[in-house]
Design an enzyme around this catalytic site. Structure first.
Site, PDB file in Angstrom:
ATOM      1  N   ASP A   1       0.734  -1.235  -0.097  1.00 45.24           N
ATOM      2  CA  ASP A   1       0.136   0.053   0.114  1.00 45.24           C
ATOM      3  C   ASP A   1       0.890   1.274  -0.035  1.00 45.24           C
ATOM      4  O   ASP A   1       0.482   2.362  -0.059  1.00 45.24           O
ATOM      5  CB  ASP A   1      -1.016  -0.117   1.307  1.00 45.24           C
ATOM      6  CG  ASP A   1      -2.514  -0.153   0.730  1.00 45.24           C
ATOM      7  OD1 ASP A   1      -2.597  -0.048  -0.260  1.00 45.24           O
ATOM      8  OD2 ASP A   1      -3.248  -0.085   1.676  1.00 45.24           O
TER       9      ASP A   1
ATOM     10  N   ASP B   1     -12.070  -6.257   9.302  1.00 45.98           N
ATOM     11  CA  ASP B   1     -12.138  -7.823   9.413  1.00 45.98           C
ATOM     12  C   ASP B   1     -13.469  -8.317   9.978  1.00 45.98           C
ATOM     13  O   ASP B   1     -14.164  -9.082   9.548  1.00 45.98           O
ATOM     14  CB  ASP B   1     -11.068  -8.363  10.348  1.00 45.98           C
ATOM     15  CG  ASP B   1     -10.528  -7.619  11.408  1.00 45.98           C
ATOM     16  OD1 ASP B   1     -11.266  -6.752  11.658  1.00 45.98           O
ATOM     17  OD2 ASP B   1      -9.737  -7.817  11.991  1.00 45.98           O
TER      18      ASP B   1
HETATM   19  O1  LIG Z   1      -3.772   1.131   4.671  1.00 45.77           O
HETATM   20  C1  LIG Z   1      -3.633   0.263   5.255  1.00 45.77           C
HETATM   21  C2  LIG Z   1      -3.267  -0.145   6.461  1.00 45.77           C
HETATM   22  C3  LIG Z   1      -3.011  -1.375   6.849  1.00 45.77           C
HETATM   23  N1  LIG Z   1      -2.656  -2.388   5.797  1.00 45.77           N
HETATM   24  C4  LIG Z   1      -2.327  -3.712   6.255  1.00 45.77           C
HETATM   25  O2  LIG Z   1      -3.079  -4.110   7.494  1.00 45.77           O
HETATM   26  C5  LIG Z   1      -2.434  -5.191   8.163  1.00 45.77           C
HETATM   27  C6  LIG Z   1      -2.622  -5.152   9.543  1.00 45.77           C
HETATM   28  O3  LIG Z   1      -2.095  -3.863  10.203  1.00 45.77           O
HETATM   29  P1  LIG Z   1      -1.603  -3.664  11.840  1.00 45.77           P
HETATM   30  O4  LIG Z   1      -1.146  -2.728  11.982  1.00 45.77           O
HETATM   31  O5  LIG Z   1      -0.792  -5.097  11.734  1.00 45.77           O
HETATM   32  O6  LIG Z   1      -2.664  -4.165  12.599  1.00 45.77           O
HETATM   33  P2  LIG Z   1      -2.948  -5.053  13.715  1.00 45.77           P
HETATM   34  O7  LIG Z   1      -3.823  -4.472  14.984  1.00 45.77           O
HETATM   35  O8  LIG Z   1      -1.703  -5.990  14.150  1.00 45.77           O
HETATM   36  O9  LIG Z   1      -3.848  -6.213  13.167  1.00 45.77           O
HETATM   37  C7  LIG Z   1      -4.881  -6.781  13.303  1.00 45.77           C
HETATM   38  O10 LIG Z   1      -6.233  -5.829  13.130  1.00 45.77           O
HETATM   39  C8  LIG Z   1      -6.420  -5.379  11.775  1.00 45.77           C
HETATM   40  C9  LIG Z   1      -7.823  -4.413  11.966  1.00 45.77           C
HETATM   41  O11 LIG Z   1      -7.645  -3.564  12.871  1.00 45.77           O
HETATM   42  C10 LIG Z   1      -6.714  -6.384  10.889  1.00 45.77           C
HETATM   43  O12 LIG Z   1      -6.516  -5.871   9.655  1.00 45.77           O
HETATM   44  C11 LIG Z   1      -5.333  -7.255  11.127  1.00 45.77           C
HETATM   45  O13 LIG Z   1      -5.222  -8.231  10.209  1.00 45.77           O
HETATM   46  C12 LIG Z   1      -5.168  -7.746  12.475  1.00 45.77           C
HETATM   47  O14 LIG Z   1      -4.090  -8.599  12.551  1.00 45.77           O
HETATM   48  C13 LIG Z   1      -0.896  -5.038   7.801  1.00 45.77           C
HETATM   49  O15 LIG Z   1      -0.605  -6.195   7.149  1.00 45.77           O
HETATM   50  C14 LIG Z   1      -0.808  -3.764   7.029  1.00 45.77           C
HETATM   51  O16 LIG Z   1       0.198  -3.581   6.115  1.00 45.77           O
HETATM   52  C15 LIG Z   1      -2.759  -2.168   4.639  1.00 45.77           C
HETATM   53  O17 LIG Z   1      -2.517  -3.011   3.761  1.00 45.77           O
HETATM   54  N2  LIG Z   1      -3.223  -1.020   4.114  1.00 45.77           N
END
Ligand SMILES: O=c1ccn([C@@H]2O[C@H](COP(=O)(O)OP(=O)(O)O[C@H]3O[C@H](CO)[C@@H](O)[C@H](O)[C@H]3O)[C@@H](O)[C@H]2O)c(=O)[nH]1
Ligand SMILES: [Mn+2]
Length: 944
Positions: free
Chosen positions: A213, A647
């Site tokens: 992204d 999600d």
């Molecule tokens: O504009 C964006 C924002 C995030 N991501 C991806 O979304 C994922 C999750 O982001 P992260 O910051 O790791 O969030 P977490 O809180 O660790 O993630 C949990 O919570 C999120 C929802 O808030 C879900 O999307 C994730 O899958 C879940 O693991 C990562 O791979 C990012 O690269 C994108 O691709 N585009």
């Protein structure tokens, strides 16, 4: 239906020798299967509804079919009744006691302190309500098991029609999302990719897509490096059965790597591959510099030319003054259409073209064995298949003025581009930091999808498991209460919620279709009000046999009307034509008579060798900004927009249509990821989750508005997901109550009489007993449970409150909520793995818990000093307030530790300060309210 496609698909399937009976047998078989499924998966319905037609086989089922031994791919394991029955009984008891207690509380006002009484009763009513929301869906937990041997037998054993034993497993597209190479180190992402490429799944059926992204050249080049290193790493894993297949994790394993390794050249191979990996790491870590130099060099040249024109100047000076390049050059000297290393501060915006690069071409259909290690090949892969799955780098177009819808938007771009390029009927998505820890994981998930009745499963969710978390798990990062208790419990209803990563989807479920045979089962109230069963007559729905099969036999007729597709899915014919194929290939045909060895083999929308420029061009066009304009992407199709917890909403929509989901807990963790162990990062993470929940609560995805297909308890569970942040309001008030009562000398009840204390005791005892039983059926331990309680209060008094405020701001003022990425770049400190844990980063989220702590400490001090100074100290009066104060403080303990930073450094000063402060305030209090008059106030607060 476009005749051209039907002709194409027809050709693909009819020409296949497996289908000797043509489509006739396929549809017939499918119909029969469907009837049996519905009984198999709903045994209770067969009895209660008395729909004996299907059971007795009134549609003329051939007897040999029923007599055939049926080996299931999965089993449901019941939780022993010895644990479950007392558990349910206790829930009932506690429910009753809570009811009685609350009525008693309302009836017995404390006239001396109505404000205290009123506040506490309101809070208690809410806590009771939220406990019910949390508890009810946990009444029927289940466990499940898969049988990989049966899967192999059914799909990969040579048969006369398939002498080579070519795999009949369905195609699988894996999505990896990354957004910002600063917060998500490319080395982590590269390792994830390697673990996917090396997973044990037929290579020609597996495709891996990376969504970047940020559109960052750094990520792009890191992926290219990974693709090249995979040529060595993947065959090495296959040759020696390596586990886990993520090189970074594998090489940092503490246990003996030589255990159980049979091949004599393992030692030599491992040493070699380790050296290669170290070099790979050096290359990846050197990328930022190399890219910068490339771009700087260009600018330097330009600048120097300009300077030379003006006057002679020293080269060195010129290079010094060069600013960071705006444009970025790729290694081959062409201009990178994406962004600089670090995309603009907010990764969700940015401005760049759509980019697709096939980094590993689709493999050939037959195995390709490596050389003997002599001619230039570093390792001996004589008997090892060296083919690699397809790997594609995708960065969707981003332009200012478009809402890119965060991760959900990124995923939808992948859904479309992959439909055009490989069209796997199944999709598994992983965050960049979640890697494949168990090389069999994909197969485990496939067991559910391919089993009988599997065609009604929208997704198979795996638990999230984490690495690199401090051993005491101070901030409940493992989240085991959620992943082992709540999710298992939901699995006994319609299925677990989707948690964003480690989830295997059925592609057509993502496309927003209803599940097959969806009109047969009612939802919530179907057990009480059985609807007349409508078996869709696929046979009588006219037209030729062939198109019938393609019209997704068991799907709703209007739904599958392809003329509406452009409006829903956008204008790509490639995409639209791929949809029925994905549906067909995703069917669990394994047990059908006549299609003995399984499903139609791997025909892709685009045969792999045709993956040419025009396909890629089409894939690029479907990831453009405007593609989703006036379509249903994000509304009904694909990942759903409108919440930072995309999600939960996405899964909710599927359950709402009547799809099921399944929870797949494998013995060896399927996937593993990282989690923020720093207090501030963790608070921000739960802040995002809670904000997402509030967004859901105020949207049409509120479970109160769910459809009839949603089962009652499932609906309650979703309602709880949307409501839990609101508990924070009551929680904060309640945390101040003990302090208030210590200050005022009043208490929430008039007197601590036997009834009150008994109720309190029973409520606490039943809670503890429930916890013990939960621990028994879920396999978590007491410490994990307690950490969860603590963090519930910490998050509840800080992040959840902020989330409610943010959510209200969004509803009232329309202020958008951003997706703050969780940093994955762990500790740099080589000696201390958990250095991150001790870094104190200030955030205003910390204010409410700090205030609560302070006020409670001071209140205890005040209470003590008042009692000490009074003529006849009445210690018993203190007890109620002090007890509850301690309850609050005990929960906040990990938070306090977090504030103190590194062990032993800050605490003294903090203790001294808070101690001094508390004493000063209490002395002040005593000075203002001399104890002689004051001692009377506490009079109403008495033990019996
Ligand atoms: O504009 C964006 C924002 C995030 N991501 C991806 O979304 C994922 C999750 O982001 P992260 O910051 O790791 O969030 P977490 O809180 O660790 O993630 C949990 O919570 C999120 C929802 O808030 C879900 O999307 C994730 O899958 C879940 O693991 C990562 O791979 C990012 O690269 C994108 O691709 N585009
Ligand atoms: Mn994450």
């Amino acid at each position: 239906m476009d005749p051209a496609i039907s002709a194409r698909v027809e050709e693909q399937y009819v020409s296949n020798s497996l289908f000797t009976g043509g489509f006739n047998s396929v549809t017939r078989a499918h119909l029969m299967d469907k009837v049996i499924d519905s009984e198999a998966s709903h045994p209770q319905m067969a009895g209660s509804k008395g729909s004996s037609c299907a059971v007795n086989g009134c549609d003329g089922k051939p007897p040999e079919f029923t007599s055939k031994p049926w080996r299931p791919l999965t089993r449901k394991l019941k939780i022993p009744a010895g644990i479950l029955s007392p558990y349910r009984l206790l829930v009932l008891i506690r429910l009753a006691v809570l009811g009685l207690f609350l009525t008693w509380r309302i009836k017995h006002k404390n006239e001396d302190a109505m404000w205290l009484w009123g506040m506490s009763v309101v809070c208690e009513l809410w806590f009771g309500f939220s406990w019910i929301l949390d508890q009810l869906p946990k009444l029927c937990p289940v466990n499940r098991a898969t049988d990989l041997a049966v899967l192999k037998d059914k799909f990969e054993t040579p048969t006369p029609s398939n002498p080579n034993g070519r795999s009949d497993l369905p195609g699988l597209d894996i999505y990896v999302s990354t957004a910002d190479p600063e917060k998500e180190p490319p080395l982590t992402t590269a390792n994830t990719i390697l673990s996917i490429l090396a997973a044990d799944y037929p290579v020609e059926k597996l495709s891996c897509y990376v969504s970047d992204d940020g559109g960052a050249l750094l990520t792009f080049e890191a992926m290219a490096e990974a693709a090249s290193f995979a040529n060595m790493w993947v065959p090495f894993c296959r040759k020696h059965g390596i586990e886990p297949r993520n090189p970074e994790s594998y090489f940092s394993l503490k246990r003996d790597p030589y255990k159980n390794k049979v091949r004599s050249d393992f030692v030599k191979d491992r040493r070699r591959i380790k050296r290669e990996y170290d070099e790979f790491k050096v290359r990846i870590n050197g990328l930022p510099d190399s890219i910068r130099r490339r771009s700087d060099a260009y600018h330097a040249r330009e600048e120097i030319k300009a300077m030379k024109r003006q006057r002679e100047a020293a080269l060195d000076d010129a290079v010094e003054t060069v600013k960071i390049a705006k444009a970025t050059w790729m290694a081959d000297g062409t201009h990178w259409p994406g962004t600089w290393i670090q995309p603009s501060a907010e990764h969700t915006r940015g401005d760049h073209a759509g980019i697709i690069q096939v980094m590993l071409k689709p493999p050939s259909d037959d195995p390709l064995y490596g050389g003997d290690g002599e001619e230039g090949r570093p390792l001996d892969f004589t008997d090892i298949d060296i083919r690699l799955p397809m790997l594609v780098y995708v960065s969707r177009e981003k332009r200012p003025g478009y809402d890119h819808n965060k991760k959900a938007g990124a995923m939808n771009a992948l859904v479309r581009s992959s439909a055009v390029m490989s069209n796997g009927p199944f999709i598994l998505n992983l965050d960049c930091d979640h890697y494949v820890y168990n090389s069999q994981a994909f197969r485990e998930g496939m067991c559910f999808m391919m089993d009988r009745g599997g065609d009604r499963i929208a997704y198979v969710q795996f638990p999230q498991r984490f690495e690199g978390i401090d051993p005491s798990d101070r901030y409940a990062n493992h989240n085991t209460v959620f992943f082992d208790v709540n999710m298992r419990a939901l699995d006994g209803l319609m299925g677990p919620v989707y948690v964003g990563t480690g989830c295997l989807f059925r592609r057509v479920a993502l496309y927003g279709f209803d599940p097959p045979r969806s009109t047969e089962h009612g939802g919530c109230c179907s057990c009480c009000f059985p609807k007349k069963r409508k078996i869709k007559s696929t046979v009588s729905s006219g037209t030729s046999e062939e198109t019938r099969a393609l019209r997704m036999a068991d799907f709703d007729d209007e739904e599958m009307n392809m003329s509406t597709f452009p409006k829903r899915f956008g204008n790509s014919n490639f995409l639209i034509n791929s949809i029925p194929i994905a549906e067909f290939q995703g069917r669990p045909l394994a047990d059908h008579p006549g299609v003995k060895n399984g499903r139609p083999p791997g025909a892709l929308t685009v045969p792999r060798d045709l993956l040419d420029a025009s396909t890629v061009a089409e894939a690029i066009s479907v990831i453009s900004c405007w593609y989703e304009d006036k379509t249903e992407w994000g509304q009904r199709v694909g990942w759903i927009y409108g919440s930072v917890t995309e999600d939960v909403v996405t899964g909710y929509r599927m359950h709402n249509r009547g799809w099921k989901s399944v929870y797949c807990v494998t013995k060896r963790d399927a996937f593993r990821g990282t989690a923020p162990i720093n207090l501030t990062d963790r608070l921000h993470q739960v802040l995002r989750w809670a904000t997402g929940s509030v967004e859901i609560f105020f949207s049409r995805n509120n479970a109160l508005l769910a459809s009839r297909r949603m089962k009652c308890l499932q609906r309650i569970a979703y309602l709880n997901v949307g409501i839990y942040p609101f508990t924070s309001i009551f929680l904060i008030v309640y945390c101040f109550l003990p302090a208030l009562s210590l200050f005022s000398g009043q208490f929430i009840v008039k007197e601590l009489d036997v009834t009150f204390l008994t109720y309190l005791l029973v409520i606490t005892l039943t809670l503890c007993m429930l916890a013990v039983l939960e621990i028994k059926w879920s396999g978590i331990n007491l410490e994990e449970w307690w950490r969860n309680e603590q963090f519930w209060l910490i998050g509840g008094t800080s992040a959840h409150l902020a989330a409610v405020l943010q959510g209200l701001l969004k509803v009232i003022a329309g202020i958008e909520i951003s997706f703050t990425l969780t940093s994955k770049s762990g500790a740099d400190d080589e000696n201390d793995e958990f250095a991150d844990l001790y870094i104190v980063k200030w955030t205003s989220l910390m204010i409410p818990p700090i205030v609560i702590m302070m006020v409670n400490l001071i209140a205890i001090a005040v209470g003590f000093s008042r009692t000490i100074y009074s003529e006849i100290p009445q210690w018993s009066k203190l007890l109620g307030g002090v007890f509850f104060s301690f309850w609050v403080l005990a929960h906040l303990y990990p938070f306090a530790k977090g504030l103190m930073g590194r062990r032993g450094r800050t605490p003294t000063i903090v203790f001294v300060w808070s101690g001094l402060l508390a004493i000063t305030i209490s002395l002040l209090w005593v000075a203002i309210n001399p104890p002689s008059q004051n001692s009377q106030i506490g009079g109403s607060f008495q033990f019996p």
